[in-house]
Design a protein around this motif. Structure first.
Motif, PDB file in Angstrom:
ATOM      1  N   VAL A  13       0.821  -1.217   0.000  1.00 25.99           N
ATOM      2  CA  VAL A  13       0.000   0.000   0.000  1.00 25.99           C
ATOM      3  C   VAL A  13       0.855   1.267   0.000  1.00 25.99           C
ATOM      4  N   LEU A  14       1.883   1.307   0.845  1.00 27.16           N
ATOM      5  CA  LEU A  14       2.648   2.543   1.043  1.00 27.16           C
ATOM      6  C   LEU A  14       4.033   2.544   0.411  1.00 27.16           C
ATOM      7  N   GLY A  15       4.539   1.386   0.058  1.00 30.02           N
ATOM      8  CA  GLY A  15       5.920   1.299  -0.398  1.00 30.02           C
ATOM      9  C   GLY A  15       6.841   1.057   0.785  1.00 30.02           C
ATOM     10  N   ASN A  16       8.124   0.950   0.505  1.00 30.63           N
ATOM     11  CA  ASN A  16       9.096   0.732   1.566  1.00 30.63           C
ATOM     12  C   ASN A  16       9.283   2.007   2.374  1.00 30.63           C
ATOM     13  N   PRO A  17       9.499   1.870   3.680  1.00 34.55           N
ATOM     14  CA  PRO A  17       9.686   3.072   4.498  1.00 34.55           C
ATOM     15  C   PRO A  17      11.019   3.740   4.205  1.00 34.55           C
ATOM     16  N   VAL A  18      11.080   5.037   4.479  1.00 36.25           N
ATOM     17  CA  VAL A  18      12.317   5.788   4.309  1.00 36.25           C
ATOM     18  C   VAL A  18      13.350   5.312   5.318  1.00 36.25           C
ATOM     19  N   ALA A  19      12.897   5.100   6.542  1.00 41.71           N
ATOM     20  CA  ALA A  19      13.829   4.711   7.599  1.00 41.71           C
ATOM     21  C   ALA A  19      13.196   3.639   8.473  1.00 41.71           C
ATOM     22  N   ALA A  20      13.968   2.621   8.717  1.00 43.07           N
ATOM     23  CA  ALA A  20      13.560   1.588   9.669  1.00 43.07           C
ATOM     24  C   ALA A  20      14.589   1.591  10.784  1.00 43.07           C
ATOM     25  N   ASN A  21      14.124   1.530  11.999  1.00 42.00           N
ATOM     26  CA  ASN A  21      15.008   1.544  13.148  1.00 42.00           C
ATOM     27  C   ASN A  21      15.734   0.202  13.228  1.00 42.00           C
ATOM     28  N   PRO A  22      17.067   0.177  13.172  1.00 38.04           N
ATOM     29  CA  PRO A  22      17.775  -1.105  13.210  1.00 38.04           C
ATOM     30  C   PRO A  22      17.632  -1.834  14.546  1.00 38.04           C
ATOM     31  N   PHE A  23      17.237  -1.115  15.581  1.00 34.45           N
ATOM     32  CA  PHE A  23      17.074  -1.723  16.890  1.00 34.45           C
ATOM     33  C   PHE A  23      15.620  -2.065  17.200  1.00 34.45           C
ATOM     34  N   ASP A  24      14.702  -1.593  16.368  1.00 38.41           N
ATOM     35  CA  ASP A  24      13.279  -1.850  16.569  1.00 38.41           C
ATOM     36  C   ASP A  24      12.664  -2.133  15.206  1.00 38.41           C
ATOM     37  N   HIS A  25      12.575  -3.391  14.843  1.00 37.36           N
ATOM     38  CA  HIS A  25      12.069  -3.771  13.515  1.00 37.36           C
ATOM     39  C   HIS A  25      10.555  -3.620  13.396  1.00 37.36           C
ATOM     40  N   ASP A  26       9.912  -3.239  14.479  1.00 41.78           N
ATOM     41  CA  ASP A  26       8.464  -3.108  14.470  1.00 41.78           C
ATOM     42  C   ASP A  26       7.992  -1.668  14.332  1.00 41.78           C
ATOM     43  N   THR A  27       8.892  -0.737  14.078  1.00 42.93           N
ATOM     44  CA  THR A  27       8.517   0.659  13.875  1.00 42.93           C
ATOM     45  C   THR A  27       9.120   1.146  12.566  1.00 42.93           C
ATOM     46  N   TRP A  28       8.258   1.598  11.675  1.00 44.65           N
ATOM     47  CA  TRP A  28       8.696   2.126  10.385  1.00 44.65           C
ATOM     48  C   TRP A  28       8.365   3.606  10.324  1.00 44.65           C
ATOM     49  N   HIS A  29       9.238   4.359   9.670  1.00 45.68           N
ATOM     50  CA  HIS A  29       9.041   5.803   9.524  1.00 45.68           C
ATOM     51  C   HIS A  29       8.950   6.153   8.044  1.00 45.68           C
ATOM     52  N   TYR A  30       7.838   6.768   7.703  1.00 45.47           N
ATOM     53  CA  TYR A  30       7.655   7.308   6.357  1.00 45.47           C
ATOM     54  C   TYR A  30       7.763   8.825   6.482  1.00 45.47           C
ATOM     55  N   PHE A  31       8.556   9.433   5.625  1.00 47.92           N
ATOM     56  CA  PHE A  31       8.798  10.870   5.699  1.00 47.92           C
ATOM     57  C   PHE A  31       8.879  11.424   4.287  1.00 47.92           C
ATOM     58  N   TYR A  32       8.261  12.572   4.100  1.00 46.93           N
ATOM     59  CA  TYR A  32       8.344  13.260   2.811  1.00 46.93           C
ATOM     60  C   TYR A  32       8.630  14.726   3.073  1.00 46.93           C
ATOM     61  N   ALA A  33       9.605  15.245   2.384  1.00 42.83           N
ATOM     62  CA  ALA A  33       9.936  16.669   2.492  1.00 42.83           C
ATOM     63  C   ALA A  33      10.106  17.238   1.098  1.00 42.83           C
ATOM     64  N   LEU A  34       9.566  18.406   0.900  1.00 44.40           N
ATOM     65  CA  LEU A  34       9.742  19.136  -0.348  1.00 44.40           C
ATOM     66  C   LEU A  34      10.360  20.470   0.008  1.00 44.40           C
ATOM     67  N   ARG A  35      11.588  20.661  -0.421  1.00 40.90           N
ATOM     68  CA  ARG A  35      12.280  21.928  -0.207  1.00 40.90           C
ATOM     69  C   ARG A  35      12.063  22.762  -1.460  1.00 40.90           C
ATOM     70  N   GLY A  36      11.185  23.736  -1.334  1.00 41.67           N
ATOM     71  CA  GLY A  36      10.853  24.565  -2.481  1.00 41.67           C
ATOM     72  C   GLY A  36      11.966  25.524  -2.832  1.00 41.67           C
ATOM     73  N   GLY A  37      12.172  25.726  -4.104  1.00 39.15           N
ATOM     74  CA  GLY A  37      13.206  26.633  -4.574  1.00 39.15           C
ATOM     75  C   GLY A  37      12.989  28.066  -4.137  1.00 39.15           C
ATOM     76  N   ARG A  38      11.768  28.422  -3.892  1.00 41.68           N
ATOM     77  CA  ARG A  38      11.447  29.787  -3.459  1.00 41.68           C
ATOM     78  C   ARG A  38      11.251  29.869  -1.940  1.00 41.68           C
ATOM     79  N   GLY A  39      11.615  28.799  -1.228  1.00 43.08           N
ATOM     80  CA  GLY A  39      11.540  28.837   0.231  1.00 43.08           C
ATOM     81  C   GLY A  39      10.258  28.270   0.814  1.00 43.08           C
ATOM     82  N   ASN A  40       9.350  27.798  -0.019  1.00 43.64           N
ATOM     83  CA  ASN A  40       8.113  27.194   0.488  1.00 43.64           C
ATOM     84  C   ASN A  40       8.361  25.706   0.725  1.00 43.64           C
TER      85      ASN A  40
END
Length: 118
Positions: free
Chosen positions: A57-84
């Motif tokens: 459904v979501l794809g692979n997570p951006v970061a998985a905690n190597p010490f806790d395989h039961d917590t996945w982190h999905y993160f999205y950031a858009l750094r706008g060229g004009r500062g938005n």
């Protein structure tokens, strides 16, 4: 009559002013990073889904905690060229390889607590 030094000063001043105005015309690209998720995708999640179903459904997570395989982190950031800038986070938690909770910047669907098997 206008002296040559005055003409040179005027030309240099005009060039300096025109170059300083160009900095606002420089195109700066947007830089996306991470997993782009939409609410409609998060709405498909249900309690007791397997890890494979969540990845489907979501794809692979951006970061998985190597010490806790039961917590996945999905993160999205858009750094706008004009500062938005734009950021969204989703934390997906499992227990015994089954989905138990989600948290972050997305709303839980009202049917989240109803397993797909029902």
């Amino acid at each position: 009559m206008v002296s040559m030094k005055a003409v040179v000063k005027i030309v240099l001043l005009a060039a300096a002013l025109s170059l300083s105005a160009c900095s606002s015309w420089v195109y700066r690209i947007d830089i996306p990073q991470g997993n782009f998720l939409e609410q409609k995708d998060v709405d498909k999640l249900r309690i007791a889904m397997t890890k494979e179903q969540v990845v489907f459904v979501l794809g692979n997570p951006v970061a998985a905690n190597p010490f806790d395989h039961d917590t996945w982190h999905y993160f999205y950031a858009l750094r706008g060229g004009r500062g938005n800038n734009f950021e969204k986070r989703l934390v997906v938690e499992f227990k015994d390889d089954r989905l138990v909770n989600i948290s972050g910047d997305f709303d839980k669907h009202p049917d989240f607590d109803k397993p797909l098997d029902i």
